[in-house]
Every structure is written in C-alpha cells, then in structure tokens.
Design a protein around this motif. Structure first.
Motif, PDB file in Angstrom:
ATOM      1  N   VAL A   1      16.806 -41.505  40.697  1.00 19.62           N
ATOM      2  CA  VAL A   1      15.658 -40.680  40.305  1.00 19.62           C
ATOM      3  C   VAL A   1      15.091 -41.253  39.016  1.00 19.62           C
ATOM      4  O   VAL A   1      15.815 -41.416  38.025  1.00 19.62           O
ATOM      5  CB  VAL A   1      16.065 -39.210  40.087  1.00 19.62           C
ATOM      6  CG1 VAL A   1      14.873 -38.403  39.570  1.00 19.62           C
ATOM      7  CG2 VAL A   1      16.608 -38.600  41.372  1.00 19.62           C
ATOM      8  N   ARG A   2      13.798 -41.564  39.021  1.00 16.34           N
ATOM      9  CA  ARG A   2      13.134 -42.140  37.851  1.00 16.34           C
ATOM     10  C   ARG A   2      11.808 -41.421  37.641  1.00 16.34           C
ATOM     11  O   ARG A   2      10.821 -41.707  38.314  1.00 16.34           O
ATOM     12  CB  ARG A   2      12.907 -43.647  38.027  1.00 16.34           C
ATOM     13  CG  ARG A   2      14.179 -44.429  38.381  1.00 16.34           C
ATOM     14  CD  ARG A   2      13.916 -45.907  38.560  1.00 16.34           C
ATOM     15  NE  ARG A   2      15.127 -46.618  38.947  1.00 16.34           N
ATOM     16  CZ  ARG A   2      15.250 -47.941  38.975  1.00 16.34           C
ATOM     17  NH1 ARG A   2      14.201 -48.718  38.643  1.00 16.34           N
ATOM     18  NH2 ARG A   2      16.390 -48.510  39.338  1.00 16.34           N
ATOM     19  N   HIS A   3      11.785 -40.482  36.709  1.00 20.56           N
ATOM     20  CA  HIS A   3      10.592 -39.675  36.455  1.00 20.56           C
ATOM     21  C   HIS A   3      10.069 -39.927  35.048  1.00 20.56           C
ATOM     22  O   HIS A   3      10.818 -39.822  34.070  1.00 20.56           O
ATOM     23  CB  HIS A   3      10.909 -38.184  36.618  1.00 20.56           C
ATOM     24  CG  HIS A   3      11.199 -37.774  38.025  1.00 20.56           C
ATOM     25  ND1 HIS A   3      11.611 -36.486  38.361  1.00 20.56           N
ATOM     26  CD2 HIS A   3      11.100 -38.468  39.198  1.00 20.56           C
ATOM     27  CE1 HIS A   3      11.777 -36.432  39.674  1.00 20.56           C
ATOM     28  NE2 HIS A   3      11.474 -37.603  40.204  1.00 20.56           N
ATOM     29  N   ALA A   4       8.803 -40.241  34.941  1.00 23.64           N
ATOM     30  CA  ALA A   4       8.150 -40.456  33.649  1.00 23.64           C
ATOM     31  C   ALA A   4       7.160 -39.329  33.404  1.00 23.64           C
ATOM     32  O   ALA A   4       6.153 -39.210  34.109  1.00 23.64           O
ATOM     33  CB  ALA A   4       7.446 -41.810  33.622  1.00 23.64           C
ATOM     34  N   HIS A   5       7.444 -38.491  32.403  1.00 23.94           N
ATOM     35  CA  HIS A   5       6.616 -37.320  32.119  1.00 23.94           C
ATOM     36  C   HIS A   5       5.582 -37.619  31.032  1.00 23.94           C
ATOM     37  O   HIS A   5       5.893 -38.252  30.015  1.00 23.94           O
ATOM     38  CB  HIS A   5       7.492 -36.161  31.665  1.00 23.94           C
ATOM     39  CG  HIS A   5       8.310 -35.562  32.773  1.00 23.94           C
ATOM     40  ND1 HIS A   5       7.909 -34.450  33.471  1.00 23.94           N
ATOM     41  CD2 HIS A   5       9.489 -35.937  33.314  1.00 23.94           C
ATOM     42  CE1 HIS A   5       8.817 -34.154  34.383  1.00 23.94           C
ATOM     43  NE2 HIS A   5       9.796 -35.037  34.308  1.00 23.94           N
TER      44      HIS A   5
ATOM     45  N   HIS B   1       9.028 -50.969  38.092  1.00 20.38           N
ATOM     46  CA  HIS B   1      10.377 -50.411  37.980  1.00 20.38           C
ATOM     47  C   HIS B   1      10.574 -49.165  38.851  1.00 20.38           C
ATOM     48  O   HIS B   1      11.559 -48.442  38.667  1.00 20.38           O
ATOM     49  CB  HIS B   1      10.675 -50.082  36.520  1.00 20.38           C
ATOM     50  CG  HIS B   1      10.629 -51.282  35.625  1.00 20.38           C
ATOM     51  ND1 HIS B   1      11.535 -52.322  35.718  1.00 20.38           N
ATOM     52  CD2 HIS B   1       9.764 -51.624  34.632  1.00 20.38           C
ATOM     53  CE1 HIS B   1      11.239 -53.246  34.813  1.00 20.38           C
ATOM     54  NE2 HIS B   1      10.176 -52.847  34.150  1.00 20.38           N
ATOM     55  N   ALA B   2       9.673 -48.949  39.784  1.00 20.50           N
ATOM     56  CA  ALA B   2       9.779 -47.832  40.737  1.00 20.50           C
ATOM     57  C   ALA B   2       9.960 -46.495  40.031  1.00 20.50           C
ATOM     58  O   ALA B   2      10.797 -45.676  40.415  1.00 20.50           O
ATOM     59  CB  ALA B   2      10.934 -48.082  41.710  1.00 20.50           C
ATOM     60  N   ILE B   3       9.157 -46.287  38.993  1.00 18.97           N
ATOM     61  CA  ILE B   3       9.212 -45.043  38.230  1.00 18.97           C
ATOM     62  C   ILE B   3       8.080 -44.127  38.689  1.00 18.97           C
ATOM     63  O   ILE B   3       6.932 -44.556  38.800  1.00 18.97           O
ATOM     64  CB  ILE B   3       9.084 -45.321  36.719  1.00 18.97           C
ATOM     65  CG1 ILE B   3      10.226 -46.226  36.251  1.00 18.97           C
ATOM     66  CG2 ILE B   3       9.093 -44.015  35.922  1.00 18.97           C
ATOM     67  CD1 ILE B   3      10.071 -46.686  34.818  1.00 18.97           C
ATOM     68  N   ARG B   4       8.422 -42.880  38.936  1.00 19.39           N
ATOM     69  CA  ARG B   4       7.437 -41.918  39.439  1.00 19.39           C
ATOM     70  C   ARG B   4       6.772 -41.189  38.273  1.00 19.39           C
ATOM     71  O   ARG B   4       7.437 -40.550  37.466  1.00 19.39           O
ATOM     72  CB  ARG B   4       8.134 -40.906  40.345  1.00 19.39           C
ATOM     73  CG  ARG B   4       7.230 -39.818  40.905  1.00 19.39           C
ATOM     74  CD  ARG B   4       8.065 -38.856  41.732  1.00 19.39           C
ATOM     75  NE  ARG B   4       7.297 -37.697  42.165  1.00 19.39           N
ATOM     76  CZ  ARG B   4       7.842 -36.646  42.748  1.00 19.39           C
ATOM     77  NH1 ARG B   4       9.159 -36.609  42.945  1.00 19.39           N
ATOM     78  NH2 ARG B   4       7.088 -35.622  43.125  1.00 19.39           N
ATOM     79  N   PRO B   5       5.437 -41.280  38.162  1.00 17.12           N
ATOM     80  CA  PRO B   5       4.740 -40.566  37.083  1.00 17.12           C
ATOM     81  C   PRO B   5       4.662 -39.076  37.371  1.00 17.12           C
ATOM     82  O   PRO B   5       4.316 -38.665  38.477  1.00 17.12           O
ATOM     83  CB  PRO B   5       3.358 -41.207  37.075  1.00 17.12           C
ATOM     84  CG  PRO B   5       3.152 -41.657  38.488  1.00 17.12           C
ATOM     85  CD  PRO B   5       4.509 -42.066  39.001  1.00 17.12           C
TER      86      PRO B   5
END
Length: 242
Positions: A36-40, A58-62
């Motif tokens: 899980v990669r969440h960027a807030h 980097h497959a980070i979810r905004p």
C-alpha cells in the motif's frame, strides 16, 4: 517459510520532501513488501509538483485532500482516517509514516497497541515525541538523493567519525548497556543479541541516522569494544572497561 510482511506506506506530502522517497522504499524493502502506497495532499497545490513526478515511477497512489478551511491541515485528518481503515482491514502487517509532524504521535501509539510496527521517516526537525514513538525512526536527510538528480546522486549517508560517535554520550551509554546486558559470563556478547536488545529497549534507534547501514558497522567504527569473529561469520563484542 515465514511470510513476507505487508507494509502500508502513508506519506504526508505537505511537509516532507520528495527527494528521499527512493531511499525510504529501499529501506522498507528490508522489512517486507510495500503493498500500500498512499500519498496524501492537495494535488491542486503547485508546491506538490515534485511529488507528482514521483507517483507513477514508484506506483504511489495520490490521495486528494482539499483544504476546505484555511489554516486547518485537512491532510493530517485524512491520513489518520486512512491509517485506521487499513488497520482494521487486515491487509497489512506494518505501517510506515513519512512525515515530520508530531500530530501523528497518538496515531503511532494506537497502531503499536494493536501489535503493528510503525516505521517513521521524517526530517531532522521532527519533534522528539514522534521520533521516540516509532520503531524505528530514520531521518530522511540520510536517505535523500538516492537516484535523484537534484543533489549527489547515489551518495551514501554521511558517516559520523569515531570521535563524533564517542562524543554522543547517549549513544555510548546505549551501546555499553546493550553489550553489558547481553554478555555471557566471559564478558563477550553476540552481536545479534546486542542488536535485538537495542531494538527492544530503544525502538526508535537506527544506525542509519549515524551514517551506518548496520549496527555492527557503527560499533566497529566507534572502536569502543573488542571485536572477535567466530565460525567465520558470528560477531562477538566485549567492553574492555567491563
């Protein structure tokens, strides 16, 4: 066979630099898989353009969070809700928080109470309560620029010299206590047990903050202890003052 630990990485993009994300992911890879990669953050904010460029590679979810009220940090609230949802989902085994905001300290304590480790990553300005609550906490200044063109690409974290290490009274006391508490009757302590003692009694400690990838490298550099290698690979240390 032991299963790979599933880690949820939550990033507070409002107050932490994007330059260290490669180093953070490399560090977390030692502990498990960051599934899980969440960027807030408020992605309408031009100040997050640096982070925006890091998301896809980097497959980070905004995770969009609008600033509904001026002066209020809506991102913090959104991250806390996200973390609690993940905590109860049963899909993760550990958390990583990338932030320099001490407001997340209660969240860390709540996650720890549920038996999940929390890896902290933030700048050296991060307040001590948040640093001390994580397990461990690593200053991103020691991880920045890995593969980043804005500064020394690929450079290793700056290592503190022997004299600097010895001048750090808290560090010296921690190392000597760990060796003393894990030593056999002959005064020699197995390096693995020393490292485990430090992790159990000072969970926020990380040798990376001193410029060393492993605690054994830091102990060697300090030259505070006698060192003996047994069976070719097992490292033992002894405090000459004991």
């Amino acid at each position: 066979m032991q299963e790979t630990k599933r880690i949820a990485l939550l990033i507070d993009c409002d107050n932490v630099t994007h330059n260290a994300i490669e180093g953070v992911l490399e560090e977390l890879a030692k502990h498990g898989t960051v599934n899980v990669r969440h960027a807030h953050g408020d992605w309408n904010n031009p100040g997050l353009s640096g982070w925006a460029e890091k998301l896809h590679p980097h497959a980070i979810r905004p995770m969009q969070q609008f600033a509904y009220t001026k002066g209020k940090n809506a991102t913090d609230s959104a991250m806390i809700i996200d973390a609690m949802d993940l905590l109860y989902s049963g899909n993760v085994d550990a958390f990583a928080l990338m932030t320099s905001d001490s407001d997340f300290t209660p969240l860390v304590l709540r996650i720890l109470e549920s038996g999940f480790p929390v890896y902290g990553f933030g700048q050296k300005k991060t307040p001590k309560p948040f640093v001390d609550s994580c397990s461990p906490f690593i200053y991103i200044e020691n991880l920045a620029s890995h593969g980043d063109n804005e500064s020394d690409s690929g450079s290793a974290p700056p290592r503190k010299s022997k004299s600097k290490l010895r001048q750090d009274s808290a560090l010296v006391r921690l190392l000597r206590t760990a060796v003393d508490q894990t030593a056999d009757d002959d005064g020699w302590a197995n390096m693995g047990q020393v490292a485990s003692y430090i992790a159990n009694n000072n969970s926020s400690f990380s040798s990376i903050n001193y410029g060393y990838r492993r605690i054994s490298d830091l102990i060697k550099a300090s030259e505070l202890f006698k060192i003996e290698m047994r069976n070719g690979t097992a490292m033992y240390v002894r405090d000459p003052k004991a």
